[in-house]
Design an enzyme around this catalytic site. Structure first.
Site, short mmCIF file in Angstrom:
data_model
loop_
_atom_site.label_atom_id
_atom_site.label_comp_id
_atom_site.label_asym_id
_atom_site.label_seq_id
_atom_site.Cartn_x
_atom_site.Cartn_y
_atom_site.Cartn_z
N HIS A 75 0.92 -1.20 0.03
CA HIS A 75 0.04 -0.06 -0.03
C HIS A 75 0.78 1.31 0.02
O HIS A 75 1.87 1.16 0.56
CB HIS A 75 -0.82 -0.03 1.28
CG HIS A 75 -1.89 -0.99 1.04
ND1 HIS A 75 -3.06 -0.81 2.01
CD2 HIS A 75 -2.31 -1.99 0.29
CE1 HIS A 75 -3.97 -1.85 1.64
NE2 HIS A 75 -3.62 -2.49 0.74
N TYR A 208 -9.46 4.94 7.62
CA TYR A 208 -9.68 5.07 9.16
C TYR A 208 -10.62 6.18 9.17
O TYR A 208 -10.53 7.38 8.62
CB TYR A 208 -8.28 5.58 9.79
CG TYR A 208 -7.08 4.53 9.89
CD1 TYR A 208 -6.40 4.22 8.75
CD2 TYR A 208 -7.13 4.26 11.10
CE1 TYR A 208 -5.36 3.34 9.30
CE2 TYR A 208 -5.87 3.36 11.45
CZ TYR A 208 -5.12 2.94 10.30
OH TYR A 208 -4.26 2.03 10.32
N PRO A 300 -4.22 -0.09 19.04
CA PRO A 300 -4.05 -0.94 17.72
C PRO A 300 -4.08 0.17 16.46
O PRO A 300 -3.72 -0.10 15.39
CB PRO A 300 -4.82 -2.03 17.54
CG PRO A 300 -5.70 -1.80 18.55
CD PRO A 300 -5.57 -1.18 19.56
N LYS A 304 0.92 -0.37 15.46
CA LYS A 304 2.66 -0.52 15.75
C LYS A 304 2.92 -1.67 16.46
O LYS A 304 4.27 -2.11 16.74
CB LYS A 304 2.83 1.01 16.58
CG LYS A 304 2.72 2.00 15.89
CD LYS A 304 3.94 2.02 14.70
CE LYS A 304 3.76 3.24 13.78
NZ LYS A 304 4.34 2.86 12.35
N TYR A 399 3.82 6.58 10.30
CA TYR A 399 3.05 5.39 10.18
C TYR A 399 3.80 4.29 9.18
O TYR A 399 3.98 3.03 9.61
CB TYR A 399 1.82 5.89 9.25
CG TYR A 399 0.80 4.88 9.03
CD1 TYR A 399 -0.42 4.86 9.56
CD2 TYR A 399 0.87 3.67 8.39
CE1 TYR A 399 -1.42 3.89 9.92
CE2 TYR A 399 -0.03 2.58 8.25
CZ TYR A 399 -1.09 2.66 8.95
OH TYR A 399 -2.21 1.65 8.83
#
Ligand code: APR
Ligand code: PHB
Length: 415
Positions: A75, A208, A300, A304, A399
């Site tokens: 991704h 998200y 979560p 990570k 990220y």
């Protein structure tokens, strides 16, 4: 009672314990892995599934990249959804790296297969692991792991070093005397209901979402399997969430203008995950070294957990090799003494990022009638992240993952 010796006794066959055992093997160091559950259980346990860029690079370098590159989904960013619209953050454009979506249990399967191929000593379904003879020094007596093996015999394993890779509830952290650990923690007033569904992903990137009824996440495992999450109250019983209710709530929370509804399908796994932040300092007591969830937990939302576990054992594997292997510099315990400090910089960065993502994307006030001020702050942060290249780059940098500690020293990075 059977008594044997090993160089490194490892408690826990999650990503931390298994990868450590593999890294040590590559350095010619023997270890024994003790795991309470069966092989089948740990291979099927559904967990998160985002690999940071440095994690993928590491797994590649230690010969574990084949299936990951074949079946993992590469991704280049994520979507943030709020105010009824989706906003794409293009990590490749912002920071020149992406992520790979590959389930944690796939990493575990790859590691177990490789360790067994290499003749590794993995002991599943052991009971009553206890750790004794810890005197808090690096050069004093050797710690002993006592364990009831699958055949019912009691084994005593004398170890040069013990790696506590046994998760938050494991026995190693609590084997140290009271007062050794300084702990930091935070609980959140919600949990995640996670599902695995036989339905093709409805987006090429993860979504998200921050909605008036709380957080939702659309993720995936393959071109035919999706993984989705909903913010729910902490005491949620999955029995109160029949499939239709889950799909209808996901459709509501992930709805965005101009986007088709999610493709639905049979739900094949459901579970509720508590949300917690937790750090133990230091991550070492004498010859005992904690790694992964045994030392720290993140909520979560930033994906990570597994990446931190992998970074810890990378540092620990190098430090143990430095101490135990022949060659120049051999025998020095300098890296072992530095283990905790080396890891904690990265751990706290991930703690902050995971807390930040969690705080931006969840409704904290659903139980008490709403907090309009808090809601406006979160919306402002989301709008800023979606429109400012500086804010988006900061999120992207965290990220995709900061360089591993051992490499960052060479590259001059801050963690
Ligand atoms: N004896 C032996 N093994 C034990 C015991 C015990 N008493 N208690 C726990 N274990 C095992 C667990 O069954 C588990 O397989 O320790 C292992 C710990 O593995 P993980 O929970 O996967 O933890 P870790 O390897 O640190 O990986 C962290 O896992 O929980 C996720 O989100 C987290 O992704 C992160 C990752
Ligand atoms: C997952 O796919 O399981 C997943 C993805 C991203 C997260 C957490 C979990 O932040």
């Amino acid at each position: 009672m059977r008594r044997t010796r090993t160089q490194v006794g490892i408690v826990g066959a999650g990503p931390a314990g298994l990868l450590l055992s593999h890294l040590l093997h590559l350095d010619g160091i023997e270890s024994v892995v003790l795991e309470a559950k069966s092989r089948d259980y740990v291979e099927k346990r559904v967990r998160a599934g985002v690999l940071e860029s440095p994690t993928v690079q590491l797994l590649d370098e230690v010969g574990l990249g084949d299936r990951l590159h074949r079946d993992g989904l590469r991704h280049t960013g994520i979507h943030l959804a709020f105010d009824g619209a989706r906003h794409h953050l293009d990590f490749e454009d912002l920071v020149g790296q992406g992520i790979t979506v590959y389930g944690q249990q796939e990493v575990v399967k790859d590691l177990i297969a490789r360790r067994l191929d290499d003749g590794g000593d993995l002991r599943f379904e052991v009971d009553d692991v206890t750790l004794t003879e810890l005197d808090g020094t690096l050069d004093g007596q050797r710690p002993v792991l006592t364990v009831t093996a699958a055949d019912g015999e009691v084994d005593e394993l004398e170890c040069d070093y013990v790696a506590g890779c046994d998760g938050f509830h494991g026995p190693t952290r609590t084997a140290a005397p009271h007062g050794v650990w300084h702990t930091f923690d935070r609980d959140y007033p919600f949990a995640w209901l996670g599902i695995l569904a036989e339905a093709p992903p409805s987006s090429t990137e993860l979504i998200y979402a921050y909605s008036p009824r709380g957080f939702a996440l659309h993720s995936m495992r393959s071109p035919s399997i999706t993984r989705n999450y909903l913010q729910v109250p902490p005491d949620t019983d999955v029995g109160d969430w029949p499939d239709e209710r889950i799909w209808s709530e996901l459709q509501y929370r992930l709805d965005a203008e101009g986007e088709p509804p999610l493709t639905e399908g049979p739900i094949v796994d459901k579970g509720v995950t508590p949300m917690r932040s937790f750090v133990t300092e230091p991550m070492q007591y004498g010859r005992l070294f904690l790694a992964g969830d045994a030392a720290h937990i993140v909520p979560p939302t930033g994906a990570k957990g597994m990446n931190l576990a992998i970074a810890d054992v990378w540092v620990l594997g190098r430090a143990l090799a430095h101490r135990l292997r022949g060659g120049p510099g051999a025998g020095s315990d300098e890296l072992l003494r530095a283990y905790s400090d080396t890891c904690l910089g990265r751990v706290w960065r991930a703690e902050h990022f995971s807390w930040f993502m969690t705080s931006m994307l969840h409704r904290f006030d659903l139980a008490d009638g709403g907090d309009p001020f808090q809601h406006q702050l979160q919306l402002s942060q989301l709008r800023y992240t979606a429109t400012s290249r500086a804010a988006a780059s900061s999120l992207a940098e965290n990220y995709v993952g900061l360089p591993l500690p051992s490499r960052s020293a060479a590259q001059g990075a801050a963690v």
